[in-house]
Write a protein that holds these residues in place. Structure first.
Motif, short mmCIF file in Angstrom:
data_model
loop_
_atom_site.label_atom_id
_atom_site.label_comp_id
_atom_site.label_asym_id
_atom_site.label_seq_id
_atom_site.Cartn_x
_atom_site.Cartn_y
_atom_site.Cartn_z
N THR A 32 20.06 32.19 38.91
CA THR A 32 20.13 32.31 37.40
C THR A 32 21.39 32.58 37.06
N GLY A 33 22.52 32.79 37.77
CA GLY A 33 24.09 32.80 37.51
C GLY A 33 24.02 34.15 36.59
N ARG A 34 23.32 35.16 36.45
CA ARG A 34 23.62 36.20 35.69
C ARG A 34 24.57 36.99 36.05
N PRO A 35 25.48 37.27 34.86
CA PRO A 35 26.84 38.01 35.22
C PRO A 35 26.64 39.49 35.22
N ALA A 36 26.86 40.16 36.31
CA ALA A 36 26.48 41.75 36.21
C ALA A 36 28.11 42.26 35.78
N LEU A 37 29.23 41.74 35.90
CA LEU A 37 30.55 41.84 35.22
C LEU A 37 31.23 40.86 34.78
N ALA A 38 31.52 40.59 33.55
CA ALA A 38 32.19 39.47 33.17
C ALA A 38 33.46 39.78 32.46
N ASP A 39 34.82 39.34 33.53
CA ASP A 39 36.04 39.60 32.93
C ASP A 39 36.31 40.99 32.67
N VAL A 40 35.96 42.02 33.29
CA VAL A 40 36.17 43.32 32.72
C VAL A 40 37.42 43.79 33.06
N ASP A 41 38.16 44.44 32.18
CA ASP A 41 39.44 45.06 32.44
C ASP A 41 39.07 46.68 32.13
N PHE A 42 39.59 47.58 33.20
CA PHE A 42 39.25 48.85 33.00
C PHE A 42 40.59 49.65 33.36
N THR A 43 40.68 50.90 32.85
CA THR A 43 41.87 51.76 33.06
C THR A 43 41.45 52.86 33.13
N ALA A 44 41.54 53.89 34.14
CA ALA A 44 41.59 55.18 34.28
C ALA A 44 42.87 55.95 34.45
N PRO A 45 43.50 56.47 33.32
CA PRO A 45 44.77 57.13 33.66
C PRO A 45 44.91 58.14 34.74
N ALA A 46 45.90 58.43 35.40
CA ALA A 46 45.71 59.47 36.14
C ALA A 46 45.78 60.90 35.80
N GLY A 47 44.82 61.79 36.18
CA GLY A 47 44.60 63.10 35.61
C GLY A 47 43.81 63.19 34.68
N PRO A 56 34.07 41.83 44.46
CA PRO A 56 33.79 41.02 43.05
C PRO A 56 34.40 39.62 43.37
N ASP A 57 33.56 38.83 42.57
CA ASP A 57 33.93 37.25 42.64
C ASP A 57 35.31 36.87 42.18
N GLY A 58 35.85 37.90 41.23
CA GLY A 58 37.30 37.39 40.84
C GLY A 58 37.94 39.09 40.30
N GLY A 59 39.25 38.84 40.10
CA GLY A 59 39.84 40.14 39.53
C GLY A 59 40.60 40.85 40.49
N THR A 60 41.14 41.78 40.17
CA THR A 60 42.03 42.83 40.78
C THR A 60 42.15 44.19 40.61
N LEU A 61 42.16 45.01 41.55
CA LEU A 61 42.30 46.37 41.49
C LEU A 61 43.82 46.87 41.56
N THR A 62 44.22 47.99 41.14
CA THR A 62 45.47 48.54 41.21
C THR A 62 45.39 50.09 41.32
N LEU A 63 45.89 50.73 42.30
CA LEU A 63 45.90 52.20 42.25
C LEU A 63 47.42 52.81 42.34
N ALA A 64 47.50 53.95 41.31
CA ALA A 64 48.98 54.20 41.30
C ALA A 64 49.95 53.07 41.19
N GLY A 65 49.62 51.88 40.68
CA GLY A 65 50.84 50.92 40.27
C GLY A 65 50.84 49.97 41.54
N ALA A 66 50.01 50.32 43.01
CA ALA A 66 50.26 49.25 43.91
C ALA A 66 48.90 48.91 43.97
N PRO A 67 49.12 47.48 44.26
CA PRO A 67 47.55 46.59 44.46
C PRO A 67 46.66 47.26 45.73
N LEU A 68 45.42 47.49 45.14
CA LEU A 68 44.47 47.94 46.02
C LEU A 68 43.52 46.88 46.37
#
Length: 506
Positions: free
Chosen positions: A281-296, A322-334
Motif C-alpha cells: 500500500t505504501g502507506r506513510p507512517a511518517l511523512a517528512d516530519v520535523d520535530f524539536t524537543a528543546p533541552a530541559g 527511518p526511510d529518510g531524515g536525520t536526527l541531532t542530539l545537543a547539536g551533534a549528529p545522532l
C-alpha cells in the motif's frame, strides 16, 4: 478491605456467568494481591473494575481466566466461572474453557500477538477459518479499517491502539460467553474510547455475553458499564516527594522556556519518513516530519490513535530505521539506528514503552531489572546499586519489597512504574515516554508527572511525552506537536496548539 459495589443502571436478575465471594489472593508470606472481593457477572451486562494501580484489578481478571500470578494462592473465599471452580480445574478442561467460552485480552496486547504473523492470520486463527472476509468483519467491528492494508501487516507495524483493537478482534473470533478486558481503551484517544465503549455495550447486549473490564477512566465506566466494583488497596504508596510540590501548572510555568530565547541543544529530527508495506500500500507512517524537543523541557506528541506518535518515538529511540531524515542530539549528529550510537548516546536517551510487559525480562526480579542499566553504564559503584534501586522504586511509588517480585506478579500500573524506574536509572538527558500514565489512576499519574518535573528542574531532563490525556499535556508540557496521518499539522507552545487545533478538547 472489602471493595464497594457501586450499582449503575439496573439489569434483570439472571444466572451469573461468574461469581466471587470474599475472594482474597496473596503471595505466600508476602503481600496481598487482592483483598477480599465480591463480584457477580451476569449475561448481557458490562461490569467495570476500578481502583488505584496495585489494588488487584488485573489479579482478579486473571483469576477469572484461571491464571493466577506465579506463586500466588487463594487466601480466602470462592470463585466460580461458568459453573466451574476455574482455579481447580484439570489442565485439559481449563484449556477447553479458555479456548471456547472465555476470552481474555491483557493490558499489554502486543505480548499476545505473534510478531511473525500477519493480522489476518492473527484474527482468524481461533475462528477456525482463514477467510479474509471474516477477519475484515471482525476488524471493522473493532473500529479498524481493513481496506488500509491492515490485514497484511504484522504487529510491529501497528500503533499501540491498533494492536489493542486487533487483540480484541482476535478475542471476539471465538464467540466467548465471558469477555475479560484489562484496560481496553488505554492508549486510545477519546473518540476511539467512546467507540470502543459503545462496541462493548453492543457486544454485551447483542451476544448476551458478560463483559468484565478494568479501567481508570470514569468516562468509559459512565458510558458503557452496568455495574462498577471499586477495589481499594491498603498498600498503595504514592511517588516520593522530597519537598513540597507546587500545583501542576506552576511546575510547567517554572520550567517553560522563553518563547523568544529557546534553549540550545535538545533533540531534533528533520524530514523523517517511514513507510509500512512499501510493496503493497505504501502507506506513510511518517511523512517528512520535523520535530524539536528543546533541552530541559517537556514536549508532547498528541493526535489520534495510529497518527504516527509511537513510530516517531521509536525512530528517536533508534529502534525503527527511518526511510529518510536525520536526527541531532545537543547539536551533534545522532545515528538513526541504536546499535550505531555510542554508549554515552544510548545512556543519554531512554525509552519507556507503552506496553512494558514485553520489555521486562520475566525471569528476572524487579530489583535485577532496575539494577541492570546501573551496572551496564557503571553510573554508581557496585556496592551502592541496591540502595540506588530501592530509591528509584520509591521515587516511582513502589516499595522496596517490590524488588523481590517478578513482572508477572505485578499489576499493569506497577509494571509501568518499573519500566519508568529502569529508564531513569542511568540518569538520561532525554526521556521518551509512550503513554506512561495510561495504566495509572489519576492521582498516581499526576504524581509521576510531578516526579518528572522535579527531575527536569534539578537536572535539565528533556522529556518527550506521547499522551491522549490532554489535561496532563496542558498541565505539564511546554510545547506540543500534533500529528495527523503521519504529518505534523500544528506545533508550538502548549496552550496555543491546544486552543487552535483542539478547541473542543476534553
Amino acid at each position: 478491605m472489602t471493595p464497594e459495589d457501586v450499582p449503575l443502571p439496573m439489569t434483570e436478575p439472571t444466572t451469573p456467568l461468574a461469581e466471587a465471594r470474599g475472594l482474597a489472593i496473596r503471595l505466600p508470606g508476602g503481600p496481598v494481591l487482592l483483598p477480599p472481593t465480591d463480584l457477580t457477572l451476569a449475561p448481557g451486562t458490562v461490569t467495570a473494575l476500578t481502583g488505584p494501580s496495585g489494588s488487584g484489578k488485573t489479579t482478579l481478571l486473571r483469576a477469572l481466566a484461571g491464571a493466577l500470578p506465579p506463586r500466588a494462592e487463594v487466601a480466602a473465599g470462592t470463585l466460580t466461572v461458568l459453573g466451574h471452580d476455574v482455579l481447580r480445574l484439570p489442565a485439559a478442561e481449563l484449556r477447553a474453557l479458555r479456548r471456547h467460552r472465555i476470552a481474555h485480552v491483557g493490558q499489554d496486547p502486543a505480548s499476545a500477538l505473534n510478531p511473525r504473523m500477519r493480522v489476518r492470520r492473527i484474527v482468524t486463527e481461533l475462528a477456525g477459518t482463514a477467510d479474509a472476509g471474516t477477519a475484515a468483519r471482525l476488524l471493522a467491528e473493532c473500529r479498524l479499517d481493513p481496506r488500509d492494508g491492515l490485514l497484511e501487516r504484522r504487529p510491529g507495524a501497528l500503533s499501540g491502539g491498533q494492536q489493542r483493537r486487533v487483540a480484541l478482534a482476535r478475542a471476539l473470533a471465538r464467540a466467548p460467553e465471558v469477555l475479560l478486558l484489562d484496560e481496553p481503551t488505554a492508549g486510545l484517544d477519546h473518540r476511539l474510547r467512546d467507540e470502543i465503549a459503545d462496541l462493548l455495550r453492543e457486544l454485551a447486549t447483542a451476544r448476551h455475553i458478560g463483559v468484565l473490564l478494568t479501567c481508570h477512566d470514569p468516562g468509559l465506566v459512565d458510558r458503557c458499564a452496568d455495574h462498577a466494583v471499586a477495589l481499594t488497596s491498603p498498600h498503595h504508596p504514592a511517588p516520593r516527594a522530597a519537598t513540597p510540590e507546587p500545583a501542576a501548572p506552576a511546575i510547567r510555568a517554572a520550567t517553560a522556556p522563553s518563547s523568544t530565547a529557546p534553549r540550545s541543544g535538545g533533540l531534533t529530527a528533520r524530514g523523517l519518513r517511514v513507510t509500512f508495506d512499501r510493496r503493497r500500500t505504501g502507506r506513510p507512517a511518517l511523512a517528512d516530519v520535523d520535530f524539536t524537543a528543546p533541552a530541559g523541557t517537556t514536549t508532547a506528541l498528541i493526535g489520534a490513535s495510529g497518527s504516527g506518535k509511537t513510530t516517531l518515538l521509536r525512530v528517536l529511540a533508534g529502534l525503527r530505521r527511518p526511510d529518510g531524515g536525520t536526527l541531532t542530539l545537543a547539536g551533534a549528529p545522532l545515528p538513526t539506528v541504536n546499535r550505531k550510537r555510542t554508549g554515552e548516546q544510548r545512556r543519554g536517551i531512554q525509552l519507556v514503552p507503552q506496553n512494558p510487559l514485553g520489555c521486562l525480562n520475566p525471569a528476572r526480579t524487579v530489583g535485577a531489572i532496575v539494577a541492570r542499566p546501573l551496572t551496564l553504564h557503571r553510573t554508581v559503584p557496585a556496592a551502592a546499586v541496591p540502595g540506588r534501586v530501592a530509591r528509584l522504586l520509591e521515587d516511582v511509588g513502589l516499595s522496596a519489597d517490590h524488588a523481590h517480585r517478578r513482572p508477572a506478579e505485578l499489576s499493569g500500573g506497577q509494571r509501568q512504574r518499573v519500566a519508568l524506574a529502569r529508564a531513569l536509572a542511568p540518569g538520561p538527558e532525554v526521556l521518551l515516554c509512550d503513554e506512561i500514565t495510561s495504566a495509572l489512576d489519576p492521582d498516581t499519574a499526576h504524581s509521576v508527572m510531578r516526579l518528572l518535573a522535579r527531575i527536569q528542574a534539578a537536572h535539565g531532563l528533556t522529556v518527550v511525552l506521547v499522551s491522549h490525556e490532554l489535561h496532563l499535556v496542558a498541565a505539564y508540557a511546554d510545547t506540543v506537536h500534533l500529528l495527523d496521518g503521519g504529518r505534523v499539522t500544528h506545533h508550538g507552545p502548549t496552550a496555543d496548539v491546544l486552543d487552535a487545533a483542539l478547541p473542543g478538547r476534553r
